[in-house]
Design an enzyme around this catalytic site. Sequence first.
Site, short mmCIF file in Angstrom:
data_model
loop_
_atom_site.label_atom_id
_atom_site.label_comp_id
_atom_site.label_asym_id
_atom_site.label_seq_id
_atom_site.Cartn_x
_atom_site.Cartn_y
_atom_site.Cartn_z
N LYS A 17 0.85 -1.21 0.00
CA LYS A 17 0.00 0.00 0.00
C LYS A 17 0.87 1.24 0.00
O LYS A 17 2.05 1.21 0.40
CB LYS A 17 -0.95 0.01 1.21
CG LYS A 17 -0.29 0.01 2.60
CD LYS A 17 0.14 1.35 3.16
CE LYS A 17 0.63 1.26 4.60
NZ LYS A 17 1.59 2.29 4.98
N ASP A 154 -2.60 -1.93 10.38
CA ASP A 154 -2.86 -1.88 8.93
C ASP A 154 -3.47 -3.18 8.40
O ASP A 154 -3.85 -3.23 7.23
CB ASP A 154 -1.54 -1.67 8.17
CG ASP A 154 -1.04 -0.23 8.27
OD1 ASP A 154 -1.83 0.66 8.61
OD2 ASP A 154 0.15 -0.02 7.99
P1 ATP Z 1 3.81 -0.15 7.99
O1 ATP Z 1 3.67 0.53 6.66
O2 ATP Z 1 2.61 -0.96 8.37
O3 ATP Z 1 4.31 0.74 9.07
P2 ATP Z 1 6.30 -1.30 7.14
O4 ATP Z 1 6.08 -1.46 5.67
O5 ATP Z 1 7.09 -0.11 7.57
O6 ATP Z 1 4.89 -1.30 7.86
P3 ATP Z 1 6.78 -4.10 7.32
O7 ATP Z 1 7.59 -4.42 6.13
O8 ATP Z 1 5.35 -4.42 7.27
O9 ATP Z 1 6.97 -2.56 7.72
O10 ATP Z 1 7.49 -4.81 8.57
C1 ATP Z 1 7.20 -4.43 9.86
C2 ATP Z 1 7.99 -5.31 10.82
O11 ATP Z 1 7.42 -6.60 10.86
C3 ATP Z 1 9.47 -5.50 10.49
O12 ATP Z 1 10.19 -5.21 11.65
C4 ATP Z 1 9.62 -6.96 10.14
O13 ATP Z 1 10.84 -7.49 10.64
C5 ATP Z 1 8.42 -7.62 10.81
N1 ATP Z 1 7.79 -8.72 10.04
C6 ATP Z 1 7.26 -9.84 10.53
N2 ATP Z 1 6.72 -10.58 9.56
C7 ATP Z 1 6.89 -9.94 8.43
C8 ATP Z 1 6.55 -10.23 7.08
N3 ATP Z 1 5.90 -11.33 6.72
N4 ATP Z 1 6.89 -9.32 6.14
C9 ATP Z 1 7.53 -8.16 6.51
N5 ATP Z 1 7.88 -7.87 7.76
C10 ATP Z 1 7.57 -8.73 8.72
#
Ligand code: ATP
Length: 301
Positions: A17, A154
């Site tokens: 997203k 989210d």
């Molecule tokens: P948001 O936009 O919701 O703030 P983000 O894109 O910044 O999220 P994500 O990539 O969703 O961050 O990862 C968030 C955290 O979740 C990371 O610290 C990661 O190590 C952990 N995590 C656990 N499972 C997963 C997964 N399947 N994919 C990505 N990250 C994961």
Amino acid sequence: MDVQRTPSTVLVRTPAKLNLFLEVLGKRTDGFHELETLMTPVNLYDLLWFAPADTGDIELTCERFPSVERSGEEASRLPEGSDNLVVRAVRLLAERAGIWASARMKLWKRIPVAAGMAGGSSDAAAALVAANAGWRLDWSREQLLPLAAELGSDVPFFLGRGPAVCRGRGERIEPASGLGILHFVVVAPPVGLSTAAVFRACRPAEHPQPLAPLLEALRTGDAATAGERLFNRLEPAAAELTPWIERLRREFADGEFVGHRMSGSGSSYFGLCRNLGHAQRAASRLRGRGVGQVYAVRTAC
Ligand code: ATP
């Protein structure tokens, strides 16, 4: 999210997203922030394969595209075991359904981690949907929503389709129709940001920005206003944590974008483009600039 079922397996393709608008209205007594955000899924996908098993165990293997994990904090890395949101999601569903959790899963990870593109949340929603189908529980979306909210702010968004305005800590969702297909260029720089760290560094709005002018501009095709009204309250906080935000802001200022902003809690940064051709040209120019992983994407379901 697309779901393909065979008699014994489920395959889910689940999107990233972008946040076209994100206002932080205040800090709540439960520690979360009160948000108002316009999110759109985009056609950059993770893929989750699920097969019920009788081993009494949850097995997950991950195959990562090279650009998925970035340097920076621990948060930029993808956990494989019980910390992976996919595993937590299927365990939670099994526990609430009162069944023995047993499955084999494989995750093809393409959405960059810790990029503000909610890849982990999207995977968690995909895991709920896959396990619900694979274990033949036939829970409705309404039944899955509270579990999704428990897994992360989210996650409920990804159980819906298309762009939506999300309020509360993200779990109160109102579909945003009539926005048309939007084209973007997204850059995930080599350094990721932890969502928690960015929220800690952010000060809530004293004078909150209104979302309505952006929605109106997108619905009427008023590109100039839409560009001006893209907004992210977390951007200054993220820019304090990494120089990449300022660097990307400068790179995007040269691209004749309709508008440009950081997504979510960063570190990814996107430009809203006039059309597909503009997105493709801007993406190839940015690929030559050594800014990280560059994607030309559009709104998805
Ligand atoms: P948001 O936009 O919701 O703030 P983000 O894109 O910044 O999220 P994500 O990539 O969703 O961050 O990862 C968030 C955290 O979740 C990371 O610290 C990661 O190590 C952990 N995590 C656990 N499972 C997963 C997964 N399947 N994919 C990505 N990250 C994961």
